[in-house]
Enzyme design. Structure first.
Site: not given
Length: 213
Positions: A11, A16-17, A35, A47, A86, A147
């Site tokens: 996702g 929320g993985k 990961e 980013y 994940d 992020e």
């Protein structure tokens, strides 16, 4: 011989993985594969300037995920030990198609296929998805500095890319169950009932696949 469970959760960024993978690994007593994200030295620069740093970023992820899955196959799956991850390495193509320029994508794709041609494919996929507002809220809540500069437009496009990817995955792998979870409707971190509902779905597919002893 029963197939050893290998579950991958996929996702968009912030959905929320990892949180779900941790909870399911504890419940089912499966090995957790996480990961490498924040260890990527190019990610913050990526980013800030996607065009400039996309190739370095994607190559770092590809090489590290390849090594992780190689180790997982040898130490766990080949030893009949269940794994929940994940991510799955096939996600790399989602990001590469979106971020790399045509000439670099061609090189990247060649390397990707060489590295992944013998990699294990999960026998169950959990797909987390949600609207942009939910994704942005969860990214803010977890507070990763790298992020905070992600553009909402990038996240919105990524969510669409994931949707197309999962639809394609189901067509290419009709025998691999995909559990779709709407993050706008379910919050498995805050609400135990939502988590138990997901566990029930996973357990049903495990039993149907006769992978539980």
């Amino acid at each position: 011989m029963a197939e050893v469970p290998f579950i991958a959760i996929e996702g968009p960024i912030g959905i929320g993985k990892t949180s779900l993978a941790k909870k399911l690994s504890v419940h089912f007593d499966f090995h957790l594969l996480k990961e490498i994200v924040e260890e990527n030295p190019f990610l913050g620069k990526f980013y800030d300037d996607i065009d400039e740093w996309s190739f370095q970023t994607e190559m770092f992820f590809l090489c590290n995920r390849f090594k992780q899955l190689e180790d997982i196959e040898t130490k766990y799956l080949n030893e009949n030990k269940a794994v929940i991850a994940d991510y799955h390495i096939s996600k790399n193509m989602i990001f590469a198609k979106r971020t790399l320029q045509a000439d670099k994508f061609e090189k990247y794709e060649q390397i990707y296929h060489i590295l992944t041609k013998d990699m294990p494919v999960p026998n169950m996929m959990i797909y987390l998805h949600a609207g942009l507002d939910t994704i942005l809220e969860r990214i803010r809540n977890r507070g990763r500095d790298i992020e905070q500069n992600i553009k909402p437009s990038y996240l919105a496009q990524l969510a669409q890319d994931y949707k197309a990817y999962m639809n394609e995955f189901e067509l290419l792998h009709p025998n691999i169950p995909v559990i779709r979870i709407n993050g706008d409707e379910k919050d498995f971190v805050r609400h135990q009932d939502d988590l138990e509902d997901i566990i029930e779905h996973v357990n049903k597919h495990l039993k149907n696949a006769t992978v539980l002893k």
